[in-house]
Design an enzyme around this catalytic site. Structure first.
Site, PDB file in Angstrom:
ATOM      1  N   GLU A  66       0.798  -1.235   0.000  1.00 34.34           N
ATOM      2  CA  GLU A  66       0.000   0.000   0.000  1.00 34.34           C
ATOM      3  C   GLU A  66       0.826   1.279   0.000  1.00 34.34           C
ATOM      4  OE1 GLU A  66      -4.009  -1.437   2.255  1.00 34.34           O
ATOM      5  OE2 GLU A  66      -2.283  -1.040   3.520  1.00 34.34           O
TER       6      GLU A  66
HETATM    7  C1  NGO Z   1      -3.949  -4.836   4.641  1.00 37.38           C
HETATM    8  C2  NGO Z   1      -3.031  -3.680   4.961  1.00 37.38           C
HETATM    9  C3  NGO Z   1      -2.838  -3.461   6.456  1.00 37.38           C
HETATM   10  C4  NGO Z   1      -4.161  -3.536   7.192  1.00 37.38           C
HETATM   11  C5  NGO Z   1      -4.845  -4.862   6.868  1.00 37.38           C
HETATM   12  C6  NGO Z   1      -6.182  -4.974   7.565  1.00 37.38           C
HETATM   13  C7  NGO Z   1      -1.830  -5.448   4.244  1.00 37.38           C
HETATM   14  C8  NGO Z   1      -0.708  -6.273   3.818  1.00 37.38           C
HETATM   15  N1  NGO Z   1      -1.796  -4.121   4.348  1.00 37.38           N
HETATM   16  O1  NGO Z   1      -3.017  -5.942   4.616  1.00 37.38           O
HETATM   17  O2  NGO Z   1      -2.226  -2.224   6.679  1.00 37.38           O
HETATM   18  O3  NGO Z   1      -3.937  -3.469   8.578  1.00 37.38           O
HETATM   19  O4  NGO Z   1      -5.043  -5.002   5.479  1.00 37.38           O
HETATM   20  O5  NGO Z   1      -6.865  -6.150   7.264  1.00 37.38           O
END
Ligand code: NGO
Length: 486
Positions: A297
């Protein structure tokens, strides 16, 4: 592969039972003794028996036989049980430890209680040969969104050990907190660790705290994989050091739950001094082979900068002798040789991940709509998120890691399985346990058992039998109506 041949008379653990180990002088003596002491400590409170550990006698015997490696690999074991006793044999200490977990499972559930219980304590007769399907069987705890103490982490480690997990992934940094002391950048933990989601006091691990976690996990044959998430998910670091920001201005600490808004400053050289110092100090604290550098992200990092950053970050990890793990977005950059990508999508269909896997990047599978322990079970679950849907017990279990990825990714590209527990909504051990159980047991089975032994119909009955065990352990698990609880 696993073979179970039930039969013959059971062995009964009594006040006369001892645990037999190789003599002290024997090469294998120390490791076997450590595991024997662990077994005795698990069984003593409920049985009230002394269970002395001795090299000359004892009906429960732990044997290390390096020659068994061909038959059961580095983590497998053989367990035979009959009227005269129980013998657990393994090539390596980890195998003995896993055999001991199976012995626990063969005993009545109340053996897990920490106060004296009524016996008897029979171990069914028979013979088991058992080894894991995948080498990497991991659970992740996000200690960044909410901080968890050393004691809370140890409690979770003990619960995971029962299901033969061998990896503990700690998500140590995120926008809301930096949870590990770094001597060369002390504000990271002191300031960046001073809050958490919702604005509570947060916290961080001193290096001694962290070493204690690593050593405790090792005593349960679990390797810690530390994660420092970069270049996004870095608000806590950016708030702690103004010079890490492209505009030289430190943002305030963050206590919300948005993602994707922060980025290290890729063009600035000081960014790589920072990464180098952090990775160096982290590598010194890490006996295991892996360092996880996140990479998910990075929505506030332009793509070309993301690729450039991941290139340099991976090189730094390599320079300190460690193997990179990154979330699967790493596949969209240039994964270095040996780097592991952790898949957290929901379809198994992302072409760049498929291509990377086929080109030799091993995958750890943690599909969010399967193994994410922070997903709500159903609409009414009081904790958790639902961005990947609701993940009931069957949904979390009913898939095959070896056949999951599309596009012809072979099973040999799959290093293992992970069950991550993100902590935006999770702040106590009760919360951890309610979200992890029963689903963490299912992910463990997917990581361990051969494909031919998987299947919801058999699994839900095996799972039902764990309910009384969790009750005895004081775990307040989710009593899913999909499972015919004993
Ligand atoms: C995503 C995000 C995290 C969140 C999570 C919540 C990943 C790899 N990045 O997973 O920052 O906490 O969802 O489910």
């Amino acid at each position: 592969t696993a073979a179970v041949a039930p039969g013959g008379s059971p062995y009964e653990i009594t006040a006369e039972t001892g645990i037999r180990v190789p003599p002290v002088g024997a090469a294998a003596g120390v490791a076997a003794r450590t595991t024997a002491a662990y077994l005795a400590a698990v069984l003593r409170p409920a049985t009230g028996f002394e269970l002395p550990v001795d090299s000359r006698s004892g009906d429960v015997e732990l044997r290390l036989r390096p020659g068994l490696k061909k038959a059961v690999g580095p983590e497998g074991y053989e367990l035979t049980s009959g009227g005269d006793g129980v013998v657990i044999s393994a090539a390596r200490p980890a195998g003995l430890f896993h055999g001991v977990q199976t012995l626990r499972q063969l005993l009545p559930p109340q053996v897990e209680a920490d106060t004296p219980q009524d016996g008897p304590w029979p171990v069914a007769g028979g013979r088991i040969t058992d080894e894991p399907r995948f080498a990497y069987r991991s659970a992740m705890l996000d200690v960044a969104r909410h901080f968890f103490t050393v004691e809370q982490v140890k409690r979770y480690v003990d619960q995971l050990a029962l299901y033969k997990y061998n990896t503990l992934h700690l998500h140590l940094t995120d926008d809301q907190g930096w949870r590990l002391a770094i001597d060369s950048w002390p504000n990271l933990a002191e300031y960046g660790g001073s809050t958490q989601v919702g604005g509570g006091p947060g916290g961080y691990y001193t290096k001694d705290d962290y070493r204690e976690i690593v050593a405790y996990a090792a005593s349960r044959h679990m390797t810690v994989v530390p994660e420092v998430d970069m270049p996004g998910h870095t608000n806590a670091a950016l708030a702690s050091y103004a010079e890490l920001n492209c505009d030289g201005v430190a943002p305030p600490l963050y206590t919300g739950t948005s993602v994707g808004f922060s980025s290290l400053c890729v063009p600035k050289e000081v960014t790589y001094d920072f990464v180098d110092d952090v990775v160096r100090e982290l590598a010194e604290l890490t006996p295991g082979p892996y360092i996880h550098i996140g990479g998910d992200e990075a929505h506030s990092t332009p793509h070309d900068e993301y690729v450039a950053f991941m290139e340099r970050a991976q090189a730094i990890v390599g320079a300190y002798g460690k193997t990179v793990v990154g979330w699967h977005q790493l596949a969209g950059a240039h994964p270095v040789e040996g780097a592991v990508a952790q898949y957290w999508g929901t379809t198994g269909g992302e072409q760049e991940v498929i291509d990377a896997a086929k080109a030799g990047t091993p995958l750890v599978l943690s599909p969010a709509n399967r193994t994410y322990l922070d997903m709500k079970y159903h609409e009414g679950t009081p904790l958790g998120l639902s961005w990947a849907g609701y993940v009931e017990v069957r949904q979390s279990y009913d898939w095959d890691p070896g056949a999951y990825m599309r596009g012809g990714v072979p099973e040999s590209a799959i290093l293992g399985v992970e069950a991550p527990l993100w902590s935006e909504t999770i702040s106590t051990s009760d919360h951890i346990e309610f979200m992890a159980f029963p689903r963490a047991a299912g992910a463990a089975e997917l990581g361990w058992s051969p494909a031919a032994k998987l299947g919801w119909d058999g699994y839900r009955d095996r799972l039902a039998a764990q309910g009384p065990r969790w009750e005895a352990m004081g775990i307040d698990f989710y009593r899913s109506t999909q499972v015919p609880w004993d």
